[in-house]
Enzyme design. Structure first.
Site, mmCIF file in Angstrom:
data_model
loop_
_atom_site.group_PDB
_atom_site.id
_atom_site.type_symbol
_atom_site.label_atom_id
_atom_site.label_comp_id
_atom_site.label_asym_id
_atom_site.label_seq_id
_atom_site.Cartn_x
_atom_site.Cartn_y
_atom_site.Cartn_z
ATOM 1 N N SER A 22 0.828 -1.223 0.000
ATOM 2 C CA SER A 22 0.000 0.000 0.000
ATOM 3 C C SER A 22 0.855 1.262 0.000
ATOM 4 C CB SER A 22 -0.895 0.043 1.250
ATOM 5 O OG SER A 22 -1.805 -1.017 1.252
ATOM 6 N N ILE A 23 0.376 2.258 -0.734
ATOM 7 C CA ILE A 23 1.068 3.549 -0.747
ATOM 8 C C ILE A 23 1.089 4.145 0.665
ATOM 9 C CG2 ILE A 23 0.876 5.927 -1.579
ATOM 10 C CD1 ILE A 23 0.023 4.781 -4.291
ATOM 11 N N LYS A 41 -11.188 10.692 -9.492
ATOM 12 C CA LYS A 41 -9.976 11.450 -9.153
ATOM 13 C C LYS A 41 -10.124 12.924 -9.554
ATOM 14 C CE LYS A 41 -7.530 8.161 -7.252
ATOM 15 N NZ LYS A 41 -7.624 8.021 -5.787
ATOM 16 N N LEU A 53 -2.844 -3.696 -4.222
ATOM 17 C CA LEU A 53 -4.123 -4.415 -4.324
ATOM 18 C C LEU A 53 -5.100 -3.651 -5.206
ATOM 19 C CD1 LEU A 53 -5.503 -5.753 -0.913
ATOM 20 C CD2 LEU A 53 -5.096 -7.012 -3.046
ATOM 21 N N TYR A 62 -8.581 3.435 -16.935
ATOM 22 C CA TYR A 62 -8.786 4.033 -15.608
ATOM 23 C C TYR A 62 -10.265 4.373 -15.366
ATOM 24 C CZ TYR A 62 -6.920 5.995 -11.303
ATOM 25 O OH TYR A 62 -6.624 6.238 -9.981
ATOM 26 N N VAL A 121 -15.269 3.861 5.579
ATOM 27 C CA VAL A 121 -15.509 5.300 5.401
ATOM 28 C C VAL A 121 -16.939 5.622 4.982
ATOM 29 C CG1 VAL A 121 -13.095 5.964 4.977
ATOM 30 C CG2 VAL A 121 -14.555 5.279 3.043
HETATM 31 P P1 NDP Z 1 -4.393 -0.301 -1.547
HETATM 32 O O1 NDP Z 1 -5.391 -1.313 -2.012
HETATM 33 O O2 NDP Z 1 -3.204 -0.784 -0.857
HETATM 34 O O3 NDP Z 1 -5.111 0.807 -0.643
HETATM 35 C C1 NDP Z 1 -6.462 1.195 -0.821
HETATM 36 C C2 NDP Z 1 -7.068 1.245 0.539
HETATM 37 O O4 NDP Z 1 -8.429 1.706 0.497
HETATM 38 C C3 NDP Z 1 -7.110 -0.145 1.177
HETATM 39 O O5 NDP Z 1 -6.550 -0.075 2.474
HETATM 40 C C4 NDP Z 1 -8.609 -0.430 1.239
HETATM 41 O O6 NDP Z 1 -8.949 -1.302 2.296
HETATM 42 C C5 NDP Z 1 -9.140 0.967 1.464
HETATM 43 N N1 NDP Z 1 -10.593 1.029 1.307
HETATM 44 C C6 NDP Z 1 -11.344 0.682 0.231
HETATM 45 N N2 NDP Z 1 -12.651 0.860 0.522
HETATM 46 C C7 NDP Z 1 -12.722 1.340 1.787
HETATM 47 C C8 NDP Z 1 -13.794 1.728 2.649
HETATM 48 N N3 NDP Z 1 -15.078 1.659 2.288
HETATM 49 N N4 NDP Z 1 -13.489 2.166 3.901
HETATM 50 C C9 NDP Z 1 -12.211 2.235 4.316
HETATM 51 N N5 NDP Z 1 -11.156 1.875 3.552
HETATM 52 C C10 NDP Z 1 -11.418 1.441 2.298
HETATM 53 O O7 NDP Z 1 -3.996 0.508 -2.874
HETATM 54 P P2 NDP Z 1 -3.108 1.815 -3.106
HETATM 55 O O8 NDP Z 1 -2.141 1.983 -2.014
HETATM 56 O O9 NDP Z 1 -2.667 1.704 -4.514
HETATM 57 O O10 NDP Z 1 -4.211 2.975 -3.066
HETATM 58 C C11 NDP Z 1 -4.159 4.071 -2.169
HETATM 59 C C12 NDP Z 1 -4.549 5.341 -2.900
HETATM 60 O O11 NDP Z 1 -3.548 5.644 -3.864
HETATM 61 C C13 NDP Z 1 -5.863 5.256 -3.660
HETATM 62 O O12 NDP Z 1 -6.537 6.489 -3.556
HETATM 63 C C14 NDP Z 1 -5.392 5.042 -5.092
HETATM 64 O O13 NDP Z 1 -6.350 5.461 -6.039
HETATM 65 C C15 NDP Z 1 -4.180 5.947 -5.090
HETATM 66 N N6 NDP Z 1 -3.226 5.769 -6.190
HETATM 67 C C16 NDP Z 1 -2.698 4.531 -6.462
HETATM 68 C C17 NDP Z 1 -1.805 4.373 -7.504
HETATM 69 C C18 NDP Z 1 -1.223 3.033 -7.831
HETATM 70 O O14 NDP Z 1 -0.695 2.872 -8.941
HETATM 71 N N7 NDP Z 1 -1.265 2.055 -6.954
HETATM 72 C C19 NDP Z 1 -1.395 5.517 -8.353
HETATM 73 C C20 NDP Z 1 -1.969 6.775 -7.941
HETATM 74 C C21 NDP Z 1 -2.864 6.874 -6.909
HETATM 75 P P3 NDP Z 1 -8.990 -2.914 1.988
HETATM 76 O O15 NDP Z 1 -7.854 -3.302 1.147
HETATM 77 O O16 NDP Z 1 -8.952 -3.485 3.331
HETATM 78 O O17 NDP Z 1 -10.247 -3.125 1.223
#
Ligand code: NDP
Length: 259
Positions: free
Chosen positions: A19-20, A167, A199, A160, A70
């Site tokens: 995760s980021i 976004k 993920l 996307y 959330v």
């Molecule tokens: P992850 O899947 O690691 O993180 C996403 C998180 O969102 C997870 O912890 C997930 O929980 C959580 N989540 C989803 N639905 C809910 C909810 N209803 N309530 C609370 N938490 C929730 O992925 P990333 O680290 O990639 O994503 C983090 C952010 O970075 C996002 O906004 C993504 O769009 C953004 N981003 C990612 C990029 C990439 O290439 N990976 C590039 C640019 C931006 P759980 O897994 O337990 O469901």
């Protein structure tokens, strides 16, 4: 003395060590931050998979860990109430959350379902407003909120789809919140990361093509690393960025400047 010695904050959105939010957390921890974390509530309390995944990473240093969906106001209140009870005031909130139902994410955009759109916007965009609404009462003057976005909110990136629309709305939300909360001395920023395997991103179509495009076309001719996003995230959350708000900082090997 670290950059975050004496600073306290909430981190929402660590699913696992890809995760980021975890990449940013590692930098914050190294700089002395005190942090509390949330995970999606586990459906089966007998098998707390989400909680276990998070605890494996942060148990040693987390001030507290709470379940938080959330979309659930009671969960959100509980997190911010606990932070107030524990710390009184806080310095930062990291919002690193996005979701779209897979059938809607796959596109085409013209066929996204009404419910899928509502869910995507609620989790990926409204959640930032909901965080800001609660955080503004316990953030110190000089405190800040950081969220994560992607270039697909500014330009059409094939694959996307509805997340790009989310976004775009998220980035606009950052600007409005920055204006409103700026009156209290609170900053609100976005970090636009280049593609990283996580993920969430595994659900994005054409993801491998995105990685290749960045290698072929970005000014740095390579993809970014989680550590680079972690460091820039820590910068925006720190006092080093005290004059930065309403910003969308691209940490993407410069890909966003290419036509
Ligand atoms: P992850 O899947 O690691 O993180 C996403 C998180 O969102 C997870 O912890 C997930 O929980 C959580 N989540 C989803 N639905 C809910 C909810 N209803 N309530 C609370 N938490 C929730 O992925 P990333 O680290 O990639 O994503 C983090 C952010 O970075 C996002 O906004 C993504 O769009 C953004 N981003 C990612 C990029 C990439 O290439 N990976 C590039 C640019 C931006 P759980 O897994 O337990 O469901």
């Amino acid at each position: 003395m670290g950059l975050f010695t004496g600073k306290k904050g909430l981190v929402l959105g660590i699913a696992n060590d890809h995760s980021i939010a975890w990449a940013i957390t590692k930098q914050l921890q190294a700089e002395g931050a005190e942090m509390a974390f949330t995970h999606l509530p586990d459906k089966d309390p007998e098998r707390p998979r989400m909680e276990r995944r998070l605890r494996k990473l942060v148990d040693d240093f987390a001030t507290f860990i709470l379940p938080c969906d959330v979309t659930n106001d009671e969960d959100m209140d509980a997190v911010f109430d606990k932070a107030k009870e524990q710390w009184g005031e806080i310095d930062f909130v990291l919002h690193s959350i996005a979701y779209a139902p897979i059938n809607d994410l796959k596109g085409p955009v013209a066929e996204v379902s009404r419910d899928g759109f509502k869910t995507s916007m609620e989790i990926s965009v409204y959640s930032l407003m909901s965080v800001a609404n609660r955080a503004q009462h316990i953030l110190k003057e000089g405190g800040n909120i950081l969220t994560l976005t992607y270039l697909g909110g500014e330009k059409v990136i094939p694959g996307y789809n509805v997340m790009g629309i989310c976004k775009a709305a998220l980035e606009s939300t950052v600007e409005y919140l920055a204006y409103e909360l700026g009156a209290k001395g609170i900053r609100v920023n976005a970090l636009s990361a280049g593609p990283l395997k996580t993920l969430s991103s595994s659900a994005v179509g054409e993801f491998d093509m995105m990685l290749k495009l960045y290698t072929d076309m970005s000014p740095l001719r390579r993809n970014i690393t989680p550590e680079e996003v972690g460091k820039s995230g820590a910068f925006l959350l720190s006092d080093m960025a005290s004059g930065v708000t309403g910003e969308n900082l691209h940490v993407d090997s410069g890909y966003h400047i290419m036509g």
